[in-house]
Structure formats: structure tokens, C-alpha cells
Write a protein that holds these residues in place. Structure first.
Motif, short mmCIF file in Angstrom:
data_model
loop_
_atom_site.label_atom_id
_atom_site.label_comp_id
_atom_site.label_asym_id
_atom_site.label_seq_id
_atom_site.Cartn_x
_atom_site.Cartn_y
_atom_site.Cartn_z
N ASP A 161 -2.04 4.95 -8.74
CA ASP A 161 -0.58 4.86 -8.88
C ASP A 161 0.11 6.13 -8.40
OD1 ASP A 161 -0.78 2.32 -9.87
OD2 ASP A 161 -0.66 2.91 -11.98
N LEU A 162 -0.46 7.28 -8.74
CA LEU A 162 0.14 8.56 -8.33
C LEU A 162 0.15 8.69 -6.80
CD1 LEU A 162 -1.40 11.02 -10.96
CD2 LEU A 162 1.01 10.37 -10.74
N LEU A 163 -0.99 8.36 -6.19
CA LEU A 163 -1.07 8.46 -4.73
C LEU A 163 -0.09 7.50 -4.05
CD1 LEU A 163 -4.95 8.67 -4.33
CD2 LEU A 163 -3.32 10.49 -3.83
N CYS A 164 0.00 6.29 -4.57
CA CYS A 164 0.91 5.30 -3.97
C CYS A 164 2.36 5.76 -4.12
CB CYS A 164 0.73 3.94 -4.65
SG CYS A 164 -0.82 3.11 -4.21
N THR A 165 2.67 6.39 -5.25
CA THR A 165 4.04 6.87 -5.47
C THR A 165 4.36 8.02 -4.52
OG1 THR A 165 3.98 6.24 -7.81
CG2 THR A 165 5.61 7.88 -7.16
N MET A 166 3.42 8.95 -4.38
CA MET A 166 3.66 10.11 -3.50
C MET A 166 3.86 9.67 -2.05
SD MET A 166 1.22 13.23 -4.85
CE MET A 166 -0.25 12.29 -5.21
N VAL A 167 2.99 8.81 -1.58
CA VAL A 167 3.07 8.38 -0.18
C VAL A 167 4.24 7.42 0.02
CG1 VAL A 167 1.85 7.18 1.68
CG2 VAL A 167 0.60 8.74 0.19
N GLY A 168 4.51 6.62 -1.00
CA GLY A 168 5.58 5.63 -0.88
C GLY A 168 6.96 6.22 -0.75
N LYS A 169 7.12 7.50 -1.07
CA LYS A 169 8.44 8.15 -0.92
C LYS A 169 8.77 8.48 0.52
CE LYS A 169 8.56 10.19 -5.58
NZ LYS A 169 8.59 11.44 -6.36
N LEU A 170 7.78 8.42 1.38
CA LEU A 170 8.04 8.71 2.79
C LEU A 170 8.83 7.57 3.42
CD1 LEU A 170 4.52 10.06 3.83
CD2 LEU A 170 6.61 11.40 3.57
N PRO A 171 9.75 7.88 4.33
CA PRO A 171 10.56 6.82 4.96
C PRO A 171 9.73 5.93 5.87
CG PRO A 171 10.98 8.94 6.01
CD PRO A 171 10.12 9.23 4.82
N HIS A 172 10.10 4.65 5.90
CA HIS A 172 9.48 3.67 6.81
C HIS A 172 7.98 3.50 6.57
CE1 HIS A 172 13.31 4.10 8.79
NE2 HIS A 172 13.05 5.36 9.12
N VAL A 173 7.58 3.66 5.31
CA VAL A 173 6.17 3.52 4.96
C VAL A 173 6.02 2.45 3.88
CG1 VAL A 173 4.18 4.62 3.88
CG2 VAL A 173 5.52 5.87 5.58
N ALA A 174 5.12 1.50 4.12
CA ALA A 174 4.76 0.49 3.12
C ALA A 174 3.35 0.79 2.65
CB ALA A 174 4.83 -0.90 3.71
N VAL A 175 3.17 0.92 1.32
CA VAL A 175 1.89 1.31 0.76
C VAL A 175 1.22 0.12 0.09
CG1 VAL A 175 0.70 2.86 -0.84
CG2 VAL A 175 2.72 3.66 0.41
N GLN A 176 -0.07 -0.05 0.34
CA GLN A 176 -0.88 -1.07 -0.32
C GLN A 176 -2.05 -0.36 -1.00
OE1 GLN A 176 -0.72 -4.83 -0.13
NE2 GLN A 176 -1.99 -4.39 -1.92
N GLY A 177 -2.14 -0.49 -2.34
CA GLY A 177 -3.20 0.18 -3.08
C GLY A 177 -4.30 -0.77 -3.49
N PHE A 178 -5.55 -0.30 -3.47
CA PHE A 178 -6.72 -1.07 -3.90
C PHE A 178 -7.58 -0.21 -4.82
CE2 PHE A 178 -5.61 -3.03 0.15
CZ PHE A 178 -5.68 -4.39 -0.12
N SER A 179 -7.93 -0.76 -5.98
CA SER A 179 -8.86 -0.05 -6.85
C SER A 179 -10.30 -0.47 -6.57
CB SER A 179 -8.52 -0.32 -8.33
OG SER A 179 -8.55 -1.72 -8.59
N ASP A 180 -10.47 -1.54 -5.86
CA ASP A 180 -11.80 -2.04 -5.50
C ASP A 180 -11.99 -1.89 -3.99
OD1 ASP A 180 -14.11 -3.44 -4.93
OD2 ASP A 180 -13.61 -5.17 -6.19
N PRO A 181 -12.92 -1.05 -3.54
CA PRO A 181 -13.12 -0.85 -2.10
C PRO A 181 -13.54 -2.12 -1.36
CG PRO A 181 -14.84 0.25 -3.36
CD PRO A 181 -13.80 -0.18 -4.34
N ALA A 182 -14.23 -3.02 -2.07
CA ALA A 182 -14.63 -4.28 -1.42
C ALA A 182 -13.41 -5.11 -1.05
CB ALA A 182 -15.54 -5.07 -2.35
N LEU A 183 -12.39 -5.10 -1.90
CA LEU A 183 -11.15 -5.82 -1.60
C LEU A 183 -10.41 -5.16 -0.43
CD1 LEU A 183 -9.80 -6.64 -5.18
CD2 LEU A 183 -10.98 -8.17 -3.58
#
Length: 348
Positions: free
Chosen positions: A14-36
Motif C-alpha cells: 500500500d505504501l509503495l502504491c501510494t508513493m508511486v501513485g502520486k506521480l502525474p499520468h501514472v496508473a498503479v497496479q499492486g500485487f501481493s502474489d507474484p504468481a498473479l
């Protein structure tokens, strides 16, 4: 731009997605399972991957290595987040395909700066790829346009030759169609088939240099006249000699060799067997067959069945046996060109 973050710890994710998601024109997709995450990569691309090093099941190292094998991710920047400063770990990550590293705990400013720089790199890659695709499309269209012009010029030249030789345009057109069918039946590639279809009508281009009195004589030619008529082969070869393109070189080979015979008794050089260029051997079958089926001032048109039998009879003497076999296999497609039945059965 799409950024994929893979981190098995949900809080860190969640922290990483929040930090990166603040950048303009960026859509973030997070996965807790590397297989997914890997399954997602197989379905759609991304512009940046950020992956933790230590994860259950599939490690960050294995994830990056697996994603690098996907064509869609071959050039995607990939960042590994690790608390391990071990040089061996970093070298292994680079070998697997990692582009950069971020040390845990990630500093927000550093992370955003690295992500910004890598996304700029990715943007440049995408722009270059788009430009390359655009240029490829323009080149393909220009090539098609050149081919269309090439075909038109050759078609009109062949038509002119046909009218010069007693209005035989229909003959040279059928020779081209039959030659294409034989080349296909012989398993020749698309380029060979196309080129042969284009230049086969030029087989008698040398008749431009034959006097009208001989070319259109209603009866049999005497020996002197026959020698002059046979000279059209050499004239045609000279007209087409010295070409740089495969197309013109094939046309020259056909003009020079379509009166050679498989057994070596043809003219002008007495070539035999495979010494005769394949394009000329194919055209010889097509030319003789259609000439037999066509009416001329000096002869009647043969019934297609008789012409078919004559081609089959001359396999191994006048014609390449493989070309005759291809002719027989292609008969159902050749027959409509001369108004014949496709059900003809004559042993080759």
C-alpha cells in the motif's frame, strides 16, 4: 503510464502504491502474489515493474527473469527492492534483467525520482517503437506502390508484345496464369510465383525484332525464315540482359531459355536438364500448351484434350518431367482457362 508493483507484505504494498501513485499520468497496479503478477503480465503489458526481492513461492529475482522472457516485457524497466546490499545478489538481479535497485525501507523522494527517470526512458522507448512501426508501415506501402507500378508497366509491355505478334495478348496472359499455377504446384515460394507470373508474358519479347512478313506468315516458314524467327530468343535475351533486379534477371532467363528442351535438343544453346533455368522450364510447358490450344494463321487450335496429351507425352524429352507432373496436378485449375473439362484423364 502503467506501473506494476509486486510486494507480498500488504502494508508495504500500500505504501509503495501510494508513493508511486502520486506521480502525474501514472496508473498503479499492486500485487501481493507474484504468481498473479506474472499471469497479469502474460495478458497485458506495463511500463515499469517494481518487485520485492524476498517473496514466497516466486522470488523477485525469478519474477523478473520470467517477465523478461515475455516479448511484451523485453524492454520494460524493472526495479528490485531489497534490504540486502550483498553484491552477489545485485549481480544476480542484473543478470536476471533488473534495471535498477531501491533499498528498503524505500525513501519516497528517491523512489519517485527513480520511477520518474525510468518512466521517461520507457516513454522514449515507446516513442521510438511507434516511430519504427510508422516507418515500417510507410515502407510497406511504398513497396506495394512500387510493386503495383512494376506490375502495370510489365503488363502493358506484355500486351504490346501480344498485339505485335498477331494479337496474341490472350495467349501471353494465359501463359502467365498457367506458369503461376505450375510454380505453386512445384512448391516454389511466394516471391518466385509472383515474379514468374509477371515476367512469363515477356517470353517472346524478342519477336519485336522479327519482320512482320515472317511473324504473320499464314503458312509454314522455310528454313531461312525459321532461322530468323528463332532469332527472337537472342533478341529477347539482349533486350533484358544486364538487369539488376531479380525480376528482370528471371525475365532474361525465360526469354533466353524457353525454347530449350529437357533432352538438350532445343535452341539456342542446346541446354539440357537442370541447366535450363527453372522459370524457363515452367514457362516452356505453359507456352507450348496454350499455343497448341490457340488458333494461328498457320494452324488450327488443338482440342484441349489433345494438347494435354501432347504435354504429357513430351515429359522427359521436350519438358522437365517434374513440370509436367505439376501441370497434371494443376489441371483442374488450368482447364477453365482454355474452356476444357477438369475431369480429363491422360496418363503422364
Amino acid at each position: 503510464m502503467r506501473v506494476v508493483i509486486v510486494e507480498d507484505n500488504s502494508i508495504n504494498l500500500d505504501l509503495l502504491c501510494t508513493m508511486v501513485g502520486k506521480l502525474p499520468h501514472v496508473a498503479v497496479q499492486g500485487f501481493s502474489d507474484p504468481a498473479l503478477a506474472l499471469a497479469d503480465a502474460r495478458q497485458q503489458g506495463c511500463d515499469l515493474l517494481i518487485a520485492d526481492y524476498v517473496m514466497p513461492g516466486i522470488s523477485g529475482l525469478e519474477l523478473i527473469e520470467a517477465m523478461r522472457q515475455l516479448p511484451s516485457h523485453a524492454h520494460v524497466p524493472m526495479v528490485m527492492i531489497t534490504a540486502d546490499n550483498d553484491r552477489a545478489v545485485r549481480l544476480a538481479a542484473i543478470a536476471a534483467g533488473a534495471t535498477d535497485f531501491v533499498t528498503k525501507p524505500a525513501d519516497p523522494l528517491e523512489l519517485r525520482s527513480r520511477v520518474t527517470n525510468l518512466l521517461a526512458l520507457r516513454g522514449a522507448q515507446n516513442a521510438l517503437a511507434d516511430r519504427a512501426a510508422c516507418l515500417a508501415a510507410e515502407i510497406a506501402e511504398a513497396t506495394r506502390d512500387l510493386q503495383r507500378r512494376e506490375e502495370e508497366i510489365i503488363c502493358r509491355l506484355a500486351r504490346a508484345i501480344g498485339f505485335r505478334d498477331g494479337d496474341t495478348w490472350d495467349h501471353v496472359d494465359r501463359v502467365a496464369q498457367i506458369a503461376r499455377l505450375l510454380a505453386e504446384a512445384l512448391g516454389e515460394d511466394e516471391t518466385f510465383v509472383r515474379n514468374l507470373g509477371l515476367v512469363a508474358p515477356l517470353h517472346d519479347v524478342g519477336k519485336i525484332g522479327v519482320p512482320d512478313a515472317i511473324l504473320n506468315k499464314p503458312g509454314r516458314l522455310d528454313p531461312d525464315e525459321l532461322a530468323i524467327m528463332r532469332g527472337h530468343v537472342g533478341i529477347g535475351a539482349k533486350i533484358l540482359a544486364g538487369g539488376d533486379s531479380d525480376l528482370v534477371q528471371m525475365a532474361e532467363a525465360i526469354a533466353a531459355g524457353h525454347h530449350e528442351r529437357w533432352d538438350g535438343t532445343g535452341y539456342p544453346q542446346g541446354l539440357a536438364g537442370s541447366d535450363i533455368p527453372l522459370a524457363a522450364r515452367i514457362t516452356a510447358v505453359a507456352d507450348v500448351f496454350d499455343a497448341l490450344c490457340s488458333e494461328r494463321p498457320y494452324k488450327r487450335a488443338w482440342p484441349a484434350e489433345e494438347a494435354y496429351a501432347e504435354i504429357c507425352r513430351c515429359a522427359g524429352s521436350h519438358f522437365d518431367p517434374a513440370c509436367v507432373a505439376a501441370f497434371a496436378r494443376s489441371w483442374p485449375r488450368i482447364a477453365p482457362l482454355v474452356g476444357a473439362s477438369p475431369d480429363i484423364t491422360v496418363a503422364a
